[in-house]
Scaffold this motif. Structure first.
Motif, short mmCIF file in Angstrom:
data_model
loop_
_atom_site.label_atom_id
_atom_site.label_comp_id
_atom_site.label_asym_id
_atom_site.label_seq_id
_atom_site.Cartn_x
_atom_site.Cartn_y
_atom_site.Cartn_z
N THR A 35 0.81 -1.22 0.00
CA THR A 35 0.00 0.00 0.00
C THR A 35 0.84 1.26 0.00
OG1 THR A 35 -0.17 -0.09 2.41
CG2 THR A 35 -1.95 -1.10 1.15
N VAL A 36 2.09 1.16 0.45
CA VAL A 36 2.95 2.34 0.55
C VAL A 36 4.36 1.96 0.11
CG1 VAL A 36 3.95 4.06 2.11
CG2 VAL A 36 1.66 3.18 2.56
N GLY A 53 6.17 6.58 11.62
CA GLY A 53 4.93 7.07 11.02
C GLY A 53 4.14 5.98 10.32
N LEU A 54 4.82 5.03 9.72
CA LEU A 54 4.13 3.93 9.03
C LEU A 54 3.45 2.98 10.00
CD1 LEU A 54 6.79 3.22 6.28
CD2 LEU A 54 4.46 4.10 5.91
N SER A 56 1.75 3.58 12.59
CA SER A 56 0.43 4.04 13.02
C SER A 56 -0.61 4.09 11.89
CB SER A 56 0.55 5.42 13.67
OG SER A 56 1.03 6.36 12.73
N ARG A 57 -0.21 3.78 10.68
CA ARG A 57 -1.15 3.84 9.56
C ARG A 57 -2.04 2.60 9.53
NH1 ARG A 57 1.08 6.51 4.13
NH2 ARG A 57 -0.78 5.38 3.45
N ASP A 59 -3.56 1.33 7.05
CA ASP A 59 -3.43 0.57 5.80
C ASP A 59 -2.10 -0.16 5.71
OD1 ASP A 59 -2.02 2.98 5.57
OD2 ASP A 59 -2.35 3.12 3.40
#
Length: 153
Positions: A35-36, A53-54, A56-57, A59
């Motif tokens: 997804t990222v 940061g990733l 807590s996402r 997705d």
């Protein structure tokens, strides 16, 4: 799943580095959804902030970093990500180095790789060399990431 490429985004010949595309293809072939994707220069703060940061996402269930794990002074991914781990998975590095020994020979002693858990996200840090990273993704990450995520839910 998030794939973070750390370090130089070009090959020595100046061509775009195909590592991220190749690993994305391997992960998709194994049934994962990427997804990222991110490309980072590789500084300690940049890597730590991006991975944090990733986590807590919603997705992103799993994070894979590629590159920045060597022994050069500029290779700081392990140092940047390790403080984020709530649990370390030492068996990952052992298995990966064992697999890579057959491709890299004794050069595997310079291969630093690690994995751990932050929140409910497994994080895998892989070497930047395309063949080695791809082998680790196909043989270990693709198989184990879903089991780890399921256990953490």
């Amino acid at each position: 799943m998030a794939l973070v490429t750390v370090g130089d985004a070009t090959t020595p010949e100046g061509d775009p580095n195909p590592t991220a595309d190749r690993l994305t293809d391997s992960l998709v072939a194994a049934g994962h959804t990427v997804t990222v994707t991110r490309e980072l220069a590789g500084g300690y703060d940049e890597v730590q902030s991006a991975v944090d940061g990733l986590v807590s996402r919603p997705d992103v269930e799993t994070i894979v970093t590629v590159g920045g794990t060597g022994v050069a002074q500029s290779d700081v991914v392990i140092e940047a990500v390790h403080p984020l781990f709530e649990k370390v998975l030492p068996g990952f590095g052992e298995v990966v180095r064992n697999l890579l020994f057959y491709q890299a020979g004794t050069g595997v002693v310079g291969v630093r790789t690690t994995a751990g858990i932050t929140g409910s996200s497994p994080i895998f840090c892989l070497p930047g060399e395309r063949r080695l990273a791809n082998r680790a993704v196909e043989a270990v990450v693709a198989a184990e990431a879903p089991a780890l995520v399921a256990e953490l839910e």
